[in-house]
Design a protein around this motif. Structure first.
Motif, PDB file in Angstrom:
ATOM      1  N   ARG A  80      10.939  -9.493  -2.813  1.00  0.00           N
ATOM      2  CA  ARG A  80       9.665  -8.899  -2.403  1.00  0.00           C
ATOM      3  C   ARG A  80       9.842  -8.062  -1.129  1.00  0.00           C
ATOM      4  N   ILE A  81       9.007  -7.050  -0.975  1.00  0.00           N
ATOM      5  CA  ILE A  81       9.079  -6.155   0.176  1.00  0.00           C
ATOM      6  C   ILE A  81       8.236  -6.740   1.300  1.00  0.00           C
ATOM      7  N   GLU A  82       8.833  -6.871   2.481  1.00  0.00           N
ATOM      8  CA  GLU A  82       8.148  -7.413   3.656  1.00  0.00           C
ATOM      9  C   GLU A  82       8.221  -6.395   4.798  1.00  0.00           C
ATOM     10  N   VAL A  83       7.148  -6.308   5.585  1.00  0.00           N
ATOM     11  CA  VAL A  83       7.059  -5.411   6.739  1.00  0.00           C
ATOM     12  C   VAL A  83       6.602  -6.234   7.939  1.00  0.00           C
ATOM     13  N   PRO A  84       6.784  -5.730   9.170  1.00  0.00           N
ATOM     14  CA  PRO A  84       6.281  -6.462  10.352  1.00  0.00           C
ATOM     15  C   PRO A  84       4.789  -6.734  10.247  1.00  0.00           C
ATOM     16  N   ALA A  85       4.407  -7.913  10.754  1.00  0.00           N
ATOM     17  CA  ALA A  85       3.009  -8.322  10.613  1.00  0.00           C
ATOM     18  C   ALA A  85       2.075  -7.389  11.355  1.00  0.00           C
ATOM     19  N   ASP A  86       2.509  -6.822  12.485  1.00  0.00           N
ATOM     20  CA  ASP A  86       1.613  -5.946  13.241  1.00  0.00           C
ATOM     21  C   ASP A  86       1.460  -4.585  12.607  1.00  0.00           C
ATOM     22  N   ARG A  87       2.301  -4.259  11.617  1.00  0.00           N
ATOM     23  CA  ARG A  87       2.208  -2.957  10.950  1.00  0.00           C
ATOM     24  C   ARG A  87       1.863  -3.097   9.465  1.00  0.00           C
ATOM     25  N   LEU A  88       1.395  -4.272   9.087  1.00  0.00           N
ATOM     26  CA  LEU A  88       1.121  -4.526   7.665  1.00  0.00           C
ATOM     27  C   LEU A  88      -0.022  -3.654   7.169  1.00  0.00           C
ATOM     28  N   HIS A  89      -1.156  -3.676   7.841  1.00  0.00           N
ATOM     29  CA  HIS A  89      -2.319  -2.926   7.363  1.00  0.00           C
ATOM     30  C   HIS A  89      -2.079  -1.423   7.452  1.00  0.00           C
ATOM     31  N   ALA A  90      -1.412  -0.987   8.528  1.00  0.00           N
ATOM     32  CA  ALA A  90      -1.122   0.442   8.643  1.00  0.00           C
ATOM     33  C   ALA A  90      -0.234   0.914   7.493  1.00  0.00           C
ATOM     34  N   ALA A  91       0.761   0.066   7.106  1.00  0.00           N
ATOM     35  CA  ALA A  91       1.633   0.451   5.989  1.00  0.00           C
ATOM     36  C   ALA A  91       0.848   0.519   4.692  1.00  0.00           C
ATOM     37  N   ARG A  92      -0.050  -0.413   4.456  1.00  0.00           N
ATOM     38  CA  ARG A  92      -0.834  -0.375   3.215  1.00  0.00           C
ATOM     39  C   ARG A  92      -1.732   0.853   3.154  1.00  0.00           C
ATOM     40  N   TYR A  93      -2.374   1.192   4.284  1.00  0.00           N
ATOM     41  CA  TYR A  93      -3.269   2.350   4.287  1.00  0.00           C
ATOM     42  C   TYR A  93      -2.499   3.641   4.050  1.00  0.00           C
ATOM     43  N   ARG A  94      -1.335   3.772   4.683  1.00  0.00           N
ATOM     44  CA  ARG A  94      -0.575   5.006   4.547  1.00  0.00           C
ATOM     45  C   ARG A  94       0.024   5.129   3.138  1.00  0.00           C
ATOM     46  N   LEU A  95       0.384   3.975   2.537  1.00  0.00           N
ATOM     47  CA  LEU A  95       0.865   4.031   1.157  1.00  0.00           C
ATOM     48  C   LEU A  95      -0.267   4.326   0.180  1.00  0.00           C
ATOM     49  N   ALA A  96      -1.453   3.788   0.443  1.00  0.00           N
ATOM     50  CA  ALA A  96      -2.584   4.076  -0.434  1.00  0.00           C
ATOM     51  C   ALA A  96      -2.961   5.537  -0.391  1.00  0.00           C
ATOM     52  N   ALA A  97      -2.778   6.180   0.785  1.00  0.00           N
ATOM     53  CA  ALA A  97      -3.071   7.610   0.878  1.00  0.00           C
ATOM     54  C   ALA A  97      -2.163   8.423  -0.025  1.00  0.00           C
ATOM     55  N   ARG A  98      -0.977   7.904  -0.313  1.00  0.00           N
ATOM     56  CA  ARG A  98      -0.054   8.590  -1.218  1.00  0.00           C
ATOM     57  C   ARG A  98      -0.204   8.129  -2.675  1.00  0.00           C
ATOM     58  N   GLY A  99      -1.180   7.258  -2.942  1.00  0.00           N
ATOM     59  CA  GLY A  99      -1.386   6.786  -4.309  1.00  0.00           C
ATOM     60  C   GLY A  99      -0.418   5.726  -4.739  1.00  0.00           C
ATOM     61  N   LEU A 100       0.114   4.993  -3.770  1.00  0.00           N
ATOM     62  CA  LEU A 100       1.085   3.942  -4.063  1.00  0.00           C
ATOM     63  C   LEU A 100       0.463   2.582  -3.756  1.00  0.00           C
ATOM     64  N   PRO A 101       0.858   1.552  -4.452  1.00  0.00           N
ATOM     65  CA  PRO A 101       1.861   1.567  -5.541  1.00  0.00           C
ATOM     66  C   PRO A 101       1.238   1.912  -6.881  1.00  0.00           C
ATOM     67  N   ARG A 102       2.037   2.513  -7.753  1.00  0.00           N
ATOM     68  CA  ARG A 102       1.603   2.839  -9.114  1.00  0.00           C
ATOM     69  C   ARG A 102       2.330   1.922 -10.082  1.00  0.00           C
ATOM     70  N   GLY A 103       1.577   1.318 -10.993  1.00  0.00           N
ATOM     71  CA  GLY A 103       2.163   0.449 -12.017  1.00  0.00           C
ATOM     72  C   GLY A 103       2.345   1.179 -13.327  1.00  0.00           C
ATOM     73  N   ASP A 104       2.939   0.493 -14.276  1.00  0.00           N
ATOM     74  CA  ASP A 104       3.132   1.080 -15.608  1.00  0.00           C
ATOM     75  C   ASP A 104       1.810   1.324 -16.307  1.00  0.00           C
ATOM     76  N   ASP A 105       0.810   0.517 -15.993  1.00  0.00           N
ATOM     77  CA  ASP A 105      -0.502   0.716 -16.616  1.00  0.00           C
ATOM     78  C   ASP A 105      -1.115   2.028 -16.161  1.00  0.00           C
ATOM     79  N   ASP A 106      -0.939   2.362 -14.884  1.00  0.00           N
ATOM     80  CA  ASP A 106      -1.473   3.640 -14.405  1.00  0.00           C
ATOM     81  C   ASP A 106      -0.785   4.808 -15.079  1.00  0.00           C
ATOM     82  N   THR A 107       0.526   4.672 -15.315  1.00  0.00           N
ATOM     83  CA  THR A 107       1.237   5.742 -16.020  1.00  0.00           C
ATOM     84  C   THR A 107       0.743   5.879 -17.443  1.00  0.00           C
ATOM     85  N   THR A 108       0.505   4.754 -18.075  1.00  0.00           N
ATOM     86  CA  THR A 108      -0.002   4.784 -19.454  1.00  0.00           C
ATOM     87  C   THR A 108      -1.394   5.380 -19.505  1.00  0.00           C
ATOM     88  N   ASP A 109      -2.258   5.022 -18.535  1.00  0.00           N
ATOM     89  CA  ASP A 109      -3.598   5.580 -18.508  1.00  0.00           C
ATOM     90  C   ASP A 109      -3.562   7.079 -18.262  1.00  0.00           C
TER      91      ASP A 109
END
Length: 449
Positions: A80-109
């Motif tokens: 599993r991918i782990e990041v520093p606890a103080d940068r956890l939310h910032a990493a999620r927000y910045r990844l969501a801005a790029r549309g990540l993570p994408r699963g196989d279901d999203d590709t199929t849709d």
């Protein structure tokens, strides 16, 4: 300046380069050790960025973290991918801005939402099948204990030129959560879910597998017997049902061999009835009759009945008649019946009594027995070594007699009768004294003869 500081300065000034280097290590090494210990015990805490990701989605997330200069590490247990606890939310927000993570279901849709304008019928069918597989995978994945699911459908194309279309099949690959198991009931529920969502798909044609390729809940069903085997079993049971109450089920065996016609035949007969009116023949009535002979009909039957007791001729004839009626043998079709008498207590001593159904007139069935000659018990038979010894003794005696006759012919003066007899008796006496066993065996064989 304090005295100790002045002494330290004089010591450093008077020391050699090697000693100065050692003094520097004594100062720097403890400071570095203290810094490393502080960093180790006060290292930033890492937390899991996302609980479960597919391999493709995890690769995209790692690439984005490296581009965003966000430190991460991979868990040694499950990756599993782990990041520093103080940068956890910032990493999620910045990844969501790029549309990540994408699963196989999203590709199929995304593929399913593409416009079908300009696609061929095969491409449109494939796109629809992928969308159906994605929906089924999400439904299976929503079940308790299932972490990830993939569904693969094999939907053969229906053709109007085929009488029996090939069945549809499906394979479901599931990855379970840690500690979860799938029992036969859960596997059956997954099979029912997939089969109920796809037309022309039977539940027994759905296979559920784990990531190792092991089929879950697979029970090997006994294959259905062929039509020929089913007919043979049914006819044999009919004959046993008739002969069993009379002779006993343990005293009779029935074997039936059926020859079937695997082709379907259609016969059409057209008849025209002519009537003479005023000296002229005119067709007044026309009839057409079509006869359809289905495939799998019986062409010929061959039956064997074995009686495991010393049956009389009357019992054999009665058993033959009852078997013929039970099996419905037809002489014109070439059916045949053979009745064998094999007494179980005495072994196979009796020969068969055969009745050929193709004969125009059924003849009486005699009961033929080939009686073996009585054999002496093993103790009454002479051993092989005695026979060999007796044969050798007989040849010795015969050779001695021939020698005496030849010697008598070659001798110029005829010896007296008494001398020849004495000489022969002396030679036989010497032979007996030399090997008395051979003489005893020869005498025993002569007495038996």
């Amino acid at each position: 300046m304090p005295a100790w500081l002045s002494a330290l300065r004089d010591l450093i000034a008077e020391a050699s380069p090697l000693r100065r280097f050692m003094l520097a290590l004594l100062v720097v090494l403890p400071l570095a050790t203290l810094a490393a210990a502080y960093w180790h015990f006060n290292a930033p805490a890492y937390r899991v960025l996302y609980a479960k990701l597919t391999d493709r989605a995890a690769g995209e997330v790692i690439t984005a973290l490296e581009q965003l200069d966000i430190p991460y590490r991979l868990s040694s247990e499950d990756g599993r991918i782990e990041v520093p606890a103080d940068r956890l939310h910032a990493a999620r927000y910045r990844l969501a801005a790029r549309g990540l993570p994408r699963g196989d279901d999203d590709t199929t849709d995304a593929e399913a939402d593409r416009p079908t304008l300009g696609l061929t019928s095969a491409q449109a069918q494939q796109q629809q099948q992928r969308a159906l597989e994605g929906e089924l995978a999400r439904s299976v994945q929503a079940l308790e204990g299932v972490e990830l699911a993939r569904v693969h459908l094999a939907l053969p194309k229906v053709s109007p030129f085929l009488r029996d279309a090939p069945p549809a099949t499906a394979a479901v690959v599931v990855r379970l959560r840690r500690g979860a198991t799938l029992g036969p009931e859960r596997v059956a529920s997954i099979q029912t879910l997939v089969a109920a969502s796809v037309p022309r798909l039977q539940r027994e044609h759905v296979k559920v597998l784990d990531p190792r390729g092991v089929v879950l809940g697979d029970t090997v069903a006994e294959p259905a017997p062929s039509p020929r085997l089913a007919i043979e079993r049914d006819l044999a049971q009919r004959a046993l049902a008739v002969l069993g109450p009379w002779l006993g089920e343990q005293r009779v065996s029935v074997q039936v061999t059926a020859t079937l016609d695997d082709s379907e035949t259609v016969q059409t007969v057209e008849r025209v009835k002519n009537v003479v009116v005023a000296g002229q023949a005119r067709p007044l009535e026309k009839s057409v009759r079509t006869t359809r002979l289905p495939e799998g009909r019986v062409q010929r039957l061959n039956a064997i009945v074995v009686l495991h007791f010393d049956a009389a001729a009357g019992d054999v004839r009665r058993a033959e008649q009852m078997t013929r009626q039970a099996l419905g043998l037809v002489r014109a079709r070439g059916d045949s019946l053979a009745v064998f008498v094999l007494p179980s207590a005495e072994g196979p001593r009796s020969g068969p009594t055969v009745d050929d159904a193709s004969d125009p007139v059924p003849a009486a069935i005699p009961q033929v027995r080939a009686v073996d000659a009585p054999r002496p018990p093993p103790a009454a038979r002479p051993p092989m070594r005695l026979l060999v010894a007796g044969s050798v003794g007989a040849f010795v005696v015969l050779g001695f007699v021939v020698y005496l006759l030849r010697r008598r012919r070659e001798a110029p003066p005829p010896a007296p009768m008494e001398d020849d007899l004495d000489t022969g008796l002396a030679a036989l006496r010497r032979e007996v004294i030399a090997d008395p066993r051979v003489a005893a065996d020869v005498v025993r064989l002569w007495m038996r003869a």
